[in-house]
Design a protein around this motif. Structure first.
Motif, PDB file in Angstrom:
ATOM      1  N   ASN A  25       0.843  -1.191   0.000  1.00  0.00           N
ATOM      2  CA  ASN A  25       0.000   0.000   0.000  1.00  0.00           C
ATOM      3  C   ASN A  25       0.886   1.252   0.000  1.00  0.00           C
ATOM      4  O   ASN A  25       1.745   1.418   0.861  1.00  0.00           O
ATOM      5  CB  ASN A  25      -0.876  -0.031   1.255  1.00  0.00           C
ATOM      6  N   LEU A  42       0.271   4.267   0.779  1.00  0.00           N
ATOM      7  CA  LEU A  42       0.143   5.095   1.984  1.00  0.00           C
ATOM      8  C   LEU A  42       1.017   4.557   3.110  1.00  0.00           C
ATOM      9  O   LEU A  42       1.692   5.313   3.802  1.00  0.00           O
ATOM     10  CB  LEU A  42      -1.318   5.115   2.440  1.00  0.00           C
ATOM     11  N   VAL A  71       3.844  16.234  -1.202  1.00  0.00           N
ATOM     12  CA  VAL A  71       3.957  15.782  -2.594  1.00  0.00           C
ATOM     13  C   VAL A  71       3.521  14.318  -2.709  1.00  0.00           C
ATOM     14  O   VAL A  71       2.785  13.944  -3.632  1.00  0.00           O
ATOM     15  CB  VAL A  71       5.396  15.985  -3.099  1.00  0.00           C
ATOM     16  N   LEU A 120       1.440  12.522  -0.793  1.00  0.00           N
ATOM     17  CA  LEU A 120      -0.008  12.361  -0.663  1.00  0.00           C
ATOM     18  C   LEU A 120      -0.728  12.958  -1.871  1.00  0.00           C
ATOM     19  O   LEU A 120      -1.747  12.428  -2.307  1.00  0.00           O
ATOM     20  CB  LEU A 120      -0.507  13.015   0.626  1.00  0.00           C
ATOM     21  N   GLY A 121      -0.164  14.054  -2.433  1.00  0.00           N
ATOM     22  CA  GLY A 121      -0.745  14.602  -3.667  1.00  0.00           C
ATOM     23  C   GLY A 121      -0.720  13.579  -4.785  1.00  0.00           C
ATOM     24  O   GLY A 121      -1.708  13.399  -5.508  1.00  0.00           O
ATOM     25  N   ILE A 122       0.408  12.859  -4.917  1.00  0.00           N
ATOM     26  CA  ILE A 122       0.515  11.830  -5.951  1.00  0.00           C
ATOM     27  C   ILE A 122      -0.478  10.703  -5.670  1.00  0.00           C
ATOM     28  O   ILE A 122      -1.146  10.206  -6.593  1.00  0.00           O
ATOM     29  CB  ILE A 122       1.967  11.304  -6.019  1.00  0.00           C
ATOM     30  N   VAL A 123      -0.608  10.313  -4.387  1.00  0.00           N
ATOM     31  CA  VAL A 123      -1.533   9.223  -4.034  1.00  0.00           C
ATOM     32  C   VAL A 123      -2.964   9.613  -4.398  1.00  0.00           C
ATOM     33  O   VAL A 123      -3.705   8.820  -4.999  1.00  0.00           O
ATOM     34  CB  VAL A 123      -1.413   8.893  -2.532  1.00  0.00           C
ATOM     35  N   VAL A 124      -3.349  10.862  -4.082  1.00  0.00           N
ATOM     36  CA  VAL A 124      -4.712  11.295  -4.380  1.00  0.00           C
ATOM     37  C   VAL A 124      -4.929  11.366  -5.892  1.00  0.00           C
ATOM     38  O   VAL A 124      -5.964  10.932  -6.409  1.00  0.00           O
ATOM     39  CB  VAL A 124      -4.992  12.659  -3.710  1.00  0.00           C
ATOM     40  N   ALA A 125      -3.902  11.897  -6.622  1.00  0.00           N
ATOM     41  CA  ALA A 125      -4.027  11.968  -8.086  1.00  0.00           C
ATOM     42  C   ALA A 125      -4.165  10.575  -8.681  1.00  0.00           C
ATOM     43  O   ALA A 125      -4.930  10.361  -9.628  1.00  0.00           O
ATOM     44  CB  ALA A 125      -2.814  12.687  -8.665  1.00  0.00           C
ATOM     45  N   SER A 133      -5.450   7.988  -7.173  1.00  0.00           N
ATOM     46  CA  SER A 133      -6.746   7.421  -6.824  1.00  0.00           C
ATOM     47  C   SER A 133      -7.832   7.968  -7.742  1.00  0.00           C
ATOM     48  O   SER A 133      -8.852   7.327  -7.965  1.00  0.00           O
ATOM     49  CB  SER A 133      -7.078   7.723  -5.372  1.00  0.00           C
ATOM     50  N   HIS A 134      -7.598   9.188  -8.328  1.00  0.00           N
ATOM     51  CA  HIS A 134      -8.569   9.724  -9.277  1.00  0.00           C
ATOM     52  C   HIS A 134      -8.563   8.949 -10.579  1.00  0.00           C
ATOM     53  O   HIS A 134      -9.523   8.965 -11.321  1.00  0.00           O
ATOM     54  CB  HIS A 134      -8.271  11.197  -9.564  1.00  0.00           C
ATOM     55  N   ARG A 159      -7.260   3.766  -9.829  1.00  0.00           N
ATOM     56  CA  ARG A 159      -6.270   2.716  -9.718  1.00  0.00           C
ATOM     57  C   ARG A 159      -6.151   2.310  -8.262  1.00  0.00           C
ATOM     58  O   ARG A 159      -6.340   3.107  -7.363  1.00  0.00           O
ATOM     59  CB  ARG A 159      -4.908   3.226 -10.207  1.00  0.00           C
ATOM     60  N   THR A 205       1.819  -0.597  -4.888  1.00  0.00           N
ATOM     61  CA  THR A 205       3.104  -0.177  -5.449  1.00  0.00           C
ATOM     62  C   THR A 205       3.649  -1.197  -6.436  1.00  0.00           C
ATOM     63  O   THR A 205       4.546  -0.888  -7.200  1.00  0.00           O
ATOM     64  CB  THR A 205       4.126   0.056  -4.330  1.00  0.00           C
TER      65      THR A 205
END
Lengths: 225, 101
Positions: free
Chosen positions: B28, B30, B76, B78-83, B85-86, B89, B93
């Motif tokens: 994961n 996160l 950065v 968490l921003g990538i993780v949220v992007a 998830s949009h 996907r 990892t």
């Protein structure tokens, strides 16, 4: 400099093993929290366990007589980082992993474990065999007076390490911009990024205006002669 | 009797290894980010312990710098993780391999 800084921030209890007990307590809590982060299948539990780790590390910083770093640790990590993680986990919804799926492909797992064990053994062996100096007596040195106080740290940070200070602020700015850019999605992202590219600063607009006027004038000059 | 610096540095070594285990073993994204935080904190503990050993403030200054870098990294990451998830996907990892050549 006031005297209370040195007396109240020093954690020396002469002749008592209180410090040893406290160290054992907080070290156990830190290791427990870290292990729980790695083993919990629910990311929410992981993030909350990280709080244990951060707070007990803050307590250890206090035991080392470093009040300012301890306060920053609590404010930045427990206050900001963990809350940000919890927000994102709540936003993404329930993504609990199956216990069997939580770790990487089975074939690679023993190698990863072996590598981590080798790392731990090496690091601990180095620490055991190394001959570290004893803790300096704070009262004897000039630096020990007000050790760990915001004033002393500020003097070092903005004196010797002012370049590191500036670079750190730049990194924070870039991270903030990166967070905004990554947060834009779909149509909004496309529109706003294009708008950002097209926007000219007041200075740029002025220069553009001047160069156009100059061009007009020179054309008129050419026309009259 | 007081706790010697060895114990603090030893604790830091153990915490660093646990964090490395999290990065290597978990899938994961996160939890991988959380494990990186553990590793950064372990490094901070060693810096702070040595700073106390020598009664100098340099180590504390760098601990604060590391905190700022860790905060930037979280933003950065968490921003990538949220992007991601949009993009509908899973945050696995092992599955996120667009950048491998």
């Amino acid at each position: 400099m006031t005297t209370f800084a040195a007396s109240s921030w020093n954690f020396d209890v002469p002749g008592a093993p209180v410090e040893v007990l406290l160290f054992a307590l907080f070290a156990a809590l830190a290791i427990f929290g870290a292990l729980r982060v790695v083993t919990a299948s629910d990311p929410f539990v992981s993030a909350l366990s990280l709080l244990f780790n951060f707070v007990s590390l803050g307590a250890l910083y206090l035991m080392l007589g470093q009040a300012f770093v301890a306060i920053s640790q609590i404010l930045v990590y427990a206050g900001a980082v963990v809350v940000l993680f919890l927000f994102v986990i709540a936003y993404l919804g329930d993504r609990r992993e199956l216990a069997a799926d939580a770790v990487r492909a089975r074939a690679l797992r023993p190698f990863a474990l072996l590598g981590v064990l080798a790392l731990m053994v090496t690091l601990v062996a180095v620490v055991i065999t190394a001959d570290f100096p004893k803790l300096a007596e704070l009262h004897d040195t000039a630096a020990g007076f007000g050790f760990g106080s915001p004033q002393a740290i500020g003097e070092t940070f903005l004196g010797t390490y002012v370049l590191a200070f500036e670079v750190t602020s730049l990194v924070l700015l870039v991270a903030a911009i990166g967070g905004i850019v990554l947060g834009l999605t779909g149509r909004a992202r496309h529109d706003r990024l294009r708008k950002l590219m097209q926007t000219r600063s007041a200075d740029q607009q002025k220069r553009l205006h001047e160069s156009e006027e100059r061009k007009l004038k020179s054309e008129r000059g050419v026309g009259t002669t | 009797m007081s706790v010697a610096v060895d114990w603090y540095v030893g604790l830091s070594a153990v915490l660093f290894s646990i964090g490395a285990a999290g990065v290597l073993l978990r899938r994961n994204a996160l939890v991988v980010l959380l494990s990186i935080e553990i590793m950064l904190n372990a490094g901070n503990l060693a810096l702070v312990a040595f700073s106390r050993t020598h009664a100098q403030h340099d180590g504390q200054v760098f601990a604060i710098v590391v905190m700022a870098i860790a905060a930037s990294e979280v933003v950065v990451g968490l921003g990538i993780v949220v992007a991601l998830s949009h993009m509908r996907r899973e945050l696995d990892t092992d599955e996120l391999a667009e950048l491998h050549g």
